[in-house]
Structures are given as C-alpha cells and as structure tokens.
Design a protein around this motif. Sequence first.
Motif, PDB file in Angstrom:
ATOM      1  N   MET A   1       0.774  -1.396  -0.138  1.00 40.27           N
ATOM      2  CA  MET A   1      -0.043   0.054   0.123  1.00 40.27           C
ATOM      3  C   MET A   1       0.846   1.209  -0.032  1.00 40.27           C
ATOM      4  SD  MET A   1      -2.633   1.135   3.058  1.00 40.27           S
ATOM      5  CE  MET A   1      -3.699  -0.059   2.697  1.00 40.27           C
ATOM      6  N   ARG A   2       0.543   2.070  -0.808  1.00 37.71           N
ATOM      7  CA  ARG A   2       1.313   3.302  -1.036  1.00 37.71           C
ATOM      8  C   ARG A   2       0.147   4.604  -0.529  1.00 37.71           C
ATOM      9  NH1 ARG A   2       6.205   3.642  -4.530  1.00 37.71           N
ATOM     10  NH2 ARG A   2       6.715   1.384  -4.506  1.00 37.71           N
ATOM     11  N   ILE A   3       0.683   5.512   0.319  1.00 41.87           N
ATOM     12  CA  ILE A   3      -0.345   6.579   1.029  1.00 41.87           C
ATOM     13  C   ILE A   3       0.568   7.779   0.795  1.00 41.87           C
ATOM     14  CG2 ILE A   3      -1.568   7.667   2.650  1.00 41.87           C
ATOM     15  CD1 ILE A   3      -1.530   4.598   3.681  1.00 41.87           C
ATOM     16  N   ILE A   4      -0.056   8.821  -0.057  1.00 40.74           N
ATOM     17  CA  ILE A   4       0.554  10.242   0.194  1.00 40.74           C
ATOM     18  C   ILE A   4      -0.176  11.080   0.982  1.00 40.74           C
ATOM     19  CG2 ILE A   4       0.605  12.420  -1.317  1.00 40.74           C
ATOM     20  CD1 ILE A   4       2.404  10.100  -2.384  1.00 40.74           C
ATOM     21  N   ALA A   5       0.694  11.807   1.881  1.00 41.30           N
ATOM     22  CA  ALA A   5       0.177  12.395   2.984  1.00 41.30           C
ATOM     23  C   ALA A   5       1.146  13.643   3.537  1.00 41.30           C
ATOM     24  CB  ALA A   5       0.079  11.385   4.312  1.00 41.30           C
ATOM     25  N   TYR A   6       0.516  14.541   4.148  1.00 43.38           N
ATOM     26  CA  TYR A   6       0.994  15.824   4.567  1.00 43.38           C
ATOM     27  C   TYR A   6       1.266  15.850   6.033  1.00 43.38           C
ATOM     28  CZ  TYR A   6      -0.234  16.576  -0.375  1.00 43.38           C
ATOM     29  OH  TYR A   6      -0.508  16.418  -1.657  1.00 43.38           O
ATOM     30  N   HIS A   7       2.554  16.349   6.491  1.00 40.84           N
ATOM     31  CA  HIS A   7       2.803  16.457   7.885  1.00 40.84           C
ATOM     32  C   HIS A   7       3.106  18.082   8.055  1.00 40.84           C
ATOM     33  CE1 HIS A   7       4.170  15.837  11.759  1.00 40.84           C
ATOM     34  NE2 HIS A   7       5.346  16.566  11.606  1.00 40.84           N
ATOM     35  N   GLY A   8       2.462  18.629   8.965  1.00 39.52           N
ATOM     36  CA  GLY A   8       2.456  20.123   9.331  1.00 39.52           C
ATOM     37  C   GLY A   8       3.557  20.265  10.652  1.00 39.52           C
ATOM     38  N   THR A   9       4.459  21.172  10.370  1.00 40.09           N
ATOM     39  CA  THR A   9       5.490  21.302  11.581  1.00 40.09           C
ATOM     40  C   THR A   9       5.961  22.754  11.453  1.00 40.09           C
ATOM     41  OG1 THR A   9       7.281  20.435  12.731  1.00 40.09           O
ATOM     42  CG2 THR A   9       7.274  20.570  10.237  1.00 40.09           C
ATOM     43  N   ASN A  10       6.561  23.216  12.574  1.00 41.29           N
ATOM     44  CA  ASN A  10       7.484  24.596  12.449  1.00 41.29           C
ATOM     45  C   ASN A  10       8.746  24.141  11.818  1.00 41.29           C
ATOM     46  OD1 ASN A  10       9.227  23.446  14.801  1.00 41.29           O
ATOM     47  ND2 ASN A  10       7.742  23.772  16.171  1.00 41.29           N
ATOM     48  N   GLU A  11       9.465  25.279  11.952  1.00 40.14           N
ATOM     49  CA  GLU A  11      10.921  25.351  11.539  1.00 40.14           C
ATOM     50  C   GLU A  11      11.945  24.680  12.243  1.00 40.14           C
ATOM     51  OE1 GLU A  11      13.823  26.896   9.001  1.00 40.14           O
ATOM     52  OE2 GLU A  11      12.065  27.459   8.840  1.00 40.14           O
ATOM     53  N   THR A  12      11.941  24.469  13.611  1.00 43.05           N
ATOM     54  CA  THR A  12      12.854  23.597  14.213  1.00 43.05           C
ATOM     55  C   THR A  12      12.555  22.450  14.152  1.00 43.05           C
ATOM     56  OG1 THR A  12      12.783  25.608  15.748  1.00 43.05           O
ATOM     57  CG2 THR A  12      13.791  23.329  16.449  1.00 43.05           C
ATOM     58  N   ALA A  13      11.426  21.912  14.218  1.00 46.27           N
ATOM     59  CA  ALA A  13      11.079  20.623  14.004  1.00 46.27           C
ATOM     60  C   ALA A  13      11.366  19.961  12.499  1.00 46.27           C
ATOM     61  CB  ALA A  13       9.467  20.099  14.453  1.00 46.27           C
ATOM     62  N   LYS A  14      11.054  21.104  11.725  1.00 43.41           N
ATOM     63  CA  LYS A  14      11.306  20.586  10.351  1.00 43.41           C
ATOM     64  C   LYS A  14      12.921  20.232   9.944  1.00 43.41           C
ATOM     65  CE  LYS A  14      12.496  23.727   7.358  1.00 43.41           C
ATOM     66  NZ  LYS A  14      13.545  24.379   6.572  1.00 43.41           N
ATOM     67  N   GLU A  15      13.584  21.169  10.463  1.00 44.28           N
ATOM     68  CA  GLU A  15      15.112  20.872  10.497  1.00 44.28           C
ATOM     69  C   GLU A  15      15.435  19.598  10.937  1.00 44.28           C
ATOM     70  OE1 GLU A  15      17.448  22.631   8.677  1.00 44.28           O
ATOM     71  OE2 GLU A  15      15.685  23.995   8.195  1.00 44.28           O
ATOM     72  N   SER A  16      14.953  19.007  12.292  1.00 46.08           N
ATOM     73  CA  SER A  16      15.280  17.910  12.826  1.00 46.08           C
ATOM     74  C   SER A  16      14.760  16.803  11.943  1.00 46.08           C
ATOM     75  CB  SER A  16      14.711  18.063  14.193  1.00 46.08           C
ATOM     76  OG  SER A  16      14.835  16.681  14.761  1.00 46.08           O
ATOM     77  N   ILE A  17      13.428  16.790  11.370  1.00 46.33           N
ATOM     78  CA  ILE A  17      12.665  15.668  10.793  1.00 46.33           C
ATOM     79  C   ILE A  17      13.732  15.638   9.265  1.00 46.33           C
ATOM     80  CG2 ILE A  17      10.965  15.348   9.130  1.00 46.33           C
ATOM     81  CD1 ILE A  17       9.237  16.742  11.056  1.00 46.33           C
ATOM     82  N   LEU A  18      14.163  16.611   8.851  1.00 48.79           N
ATOM     83  CA  LEU A  18      15.016  16.358   7.570  1.00 48.79           C
ATOM     84  C   LEU A  18      16.341  15.947   7.970  1.00 48.79           C
ATOM     85  CD1 LEU A  18      14.181  19.860   5.663  1.00 48.79           C
ATOM     86  CD2 LEU A  18      13.371  17.540   5.078  1.00 48.79           C
ATOM     87  N   ALA A  71       4.817  28.028   9.467  1.00 50.11           N
ATOM     88  CA  ALA A  71       4.267  26.659   9.030  1.00 50.11           C
ATOM     89  C   ALA A  71       5.068  26.030   8.158  1.00 50.11           C
ATOM     90  CB  ALA A  71       2.813  26.534   9.204  1.00 50.11           C
ATOM     91  N   TRP A  72       5.350  24.922   8.341  1.00 54.62           N
ATOM     92  CA  TRP A  72       5.879  24.035   6.939  1.00 54.62           C
ATOM     93  C   TRP A  72       5.351  22.950   6.765  1.00 54.62           C
ATOM     94  CZ3 TRP A  72      10.275  24.937   4.051  1.00 54.62           C
ATOM     95  CH2 TRP A  72      11.002  26.260   4.568  1.00 54.62           C
ATOM     96  N   CYS A  73       5.188  22.470   5.704  1.00 51.32           N
ATOM     97  CA  CYS A  73       4.363  21.373   4.944  1.00 51.32           C
ATOM     98  C   CYS A  73       5.248  20.217   4.495  1.00 51.32           C
ATOM     99  CB  CYS A  73       3.080  21.539   4.314  1.00 51.32           C
ATOM    100  SG  CYS A  73       2.309  20.163   3.489  1.00 51.32           S
ATOM    101  N   ILE A  74       5.155  19.153   4.955  1.00 52.12           N
ATOM    102  CA  ILE A  74       6.090  18.024   4.420  1.00 52.12           C
ATOM    103  C   ILE A  74       5.273  16.919   3.658  1.00 52.12           C
ATOM    104  CG2 ILE A  74       7.804  16.358   5.126  1.00 52.12           C
ATOM    105  CD1 ILE A  74       8.811  18.044   7.354  1.00 52.12           C
ATOM    106  N   LYS A  75       5.414  16.805   2.419  1.00 49.54           N
ATOM    107  CA  LYS A  75       4.765  15.909   1.742  1.00 49.54           C
ATOM    108  C   LYS A  75       5.325  14.664   1.596  1.00 49.54           C
ATOM    109  CE  LYS A  75       2.544  14.953  -2.919  1.00 49.54           C
ATOM    110  NZ  LYS A  75       2.625  15.766  -4.152  1.00 49.54           N
ATOM    111  N   VAL A  76       4.884  13.467   2.071  1.00 49.04           N
ATOM    112  CA  VAL A  76       5.515  12.103   2.098  1.00 49.04           C
ATOM    113  C   VAL A  76       4.824  11.094   1.465  1.00 49.04           C
ATOM    114  CG1 VAL A  76       6.335  12.941   4.282  1.00 49.04           C
ATOM    115  CG2 VAL A  76       4.370  11.257   4.216  1.00 49.04           C
ATOM    116  N   GLU A  77       5.469   9.962   0.970  1.00 51.28           N
ATOM    117  CA  GLU A  77       4.875   8.815   0.626  1.00 51.28           C
ATOM    118  C   GLU A  77       5.281   7.720   1.849  1.00 51.28           C
ATOM    119  OE1 GLU A  77       4.441   6.119  -3.452  1.00 51.28           O
ATOM    120  OE2 GLU A  77       6.604   6.357  -2.684  1.00 51.28           O
ATOM    121  N   ILE A  78       3.991   7.197   2.179  1.00 47.11           N
ATOM    122  CA  ILE A  78       4.029   6.120   3.083  1.00 47.11           C
ATOM    123  C   ILE A  78       3.865   4.757   2.493  1.00 47.11           C
ATOM    124  CG2 ILE A  78       3.016   5.211   5.187  1.00 47.11           C
ATOM    125  CD1 ILE A  78       2.042   8.265   5.772  1.00 47.11           C
TER     126      ILE A  78
END
Length: 175
Positions: A1-18, A71-78
């Motif tokens: 299964m492949r799902i496209i989805a979106y995660h909202g986060t702030n600048e600091t958390a975005k840097e950590s996630i990346l 706010a930042w939006c990170i688009k992902v594939e799960i």
Amino acid sequence: MRIIAYHGTNETAKESILKTGFKCSEEDSGKIGRRGFGAYFWKAIPGHEDVCERLAFGFVHRNSSFENCVAWCIKVEIKVEDDKFLDFNDEFLKGKVLLFCNRFRKCDRDFAGKVYNLVLEEMEKELGFRILAYEVSVTPPKSCHFPIDLIGMPNCIVVRDKSLIEIITCKSEEN
C-alpha cells in the motif's frame, strides 16, 4: 500500500525531521498524541493538494505557542504492507475503541491516545505481529474551513515506524 500524506510542523522541527527523520514511537517522542504513538499525517485527497497543505499549516498554528510561527508542510509517501495497516474508520475497530472507553469509563481527549494504544496492543496480540500504521478521522483545525458537513472529517495516517516514510517535498506557507 502506498499513501501520499502531509505533515505540518514548525521550522525547528522541520530541520530535525530532514536530518534524522520523523519521531514515530514512544521511545522517540515520549508523548502520546490524541490517536496514540506515532507520526501524524493528513491523508491526501486526490486532486486537492491545497486542502491537505492548509490542514497541515492549520495544525501548526493551532498547536503553536508562537504568535508569528512559520508553518511548514512536508509531503511524504508512506509504504506499508496491507496486513500491517489498520483503518479505524472500520466499524469493527470503532467497536474496539468503544469497548475500551466503556471499560475505563473514559473517553476524554487526554485519554484518547491511551485508548488507541490499548486497542493496537490487543490487535497485535491477536494477529501475532506489529501494526506499523493506521488511519483515523481527526477534527481539522478551524482555520482550514474544512467542509465536515459535506464530506465528513479528514483522515489522518499515524505511522509507528519511520522506515515507512519517504519525504517527497517540503515547503513553507510563505512559498
């Protein structure tokens, strides 16, 4: 299964996630979200990427203690195997959630994440393996003007294993 989805986060958390990826487990985050442990993503609505981005941005602003937060939006594939995925919109699973609510005589917001974790533990014991992701309805941020009366609540994908997540794009609301 492949799902496209979106995660909202702030600048600091975005840097950590990346740099290190999403925090998906109890060990990673130490806190229970309203739908249990995991990283939360708004499930894509085909043809309506803008709505999904607004949900992600709105989530950040609803939960931010900073007045001028960007706010930042990170688009992902799960990517998850079908048998390791549960849909809590299923009537059987809704019944399991209600059983736990009745057993503990609680169904408030603070207890909700614990209920989902308990249901998942029970399902994993029955199935004999770990559930890696699941889908559940979530109340959208009011600022998003999501048409609940017309199409119901948006769905959220909760991922419990960060190896399932591939980042596609990352953009700020200012783009």
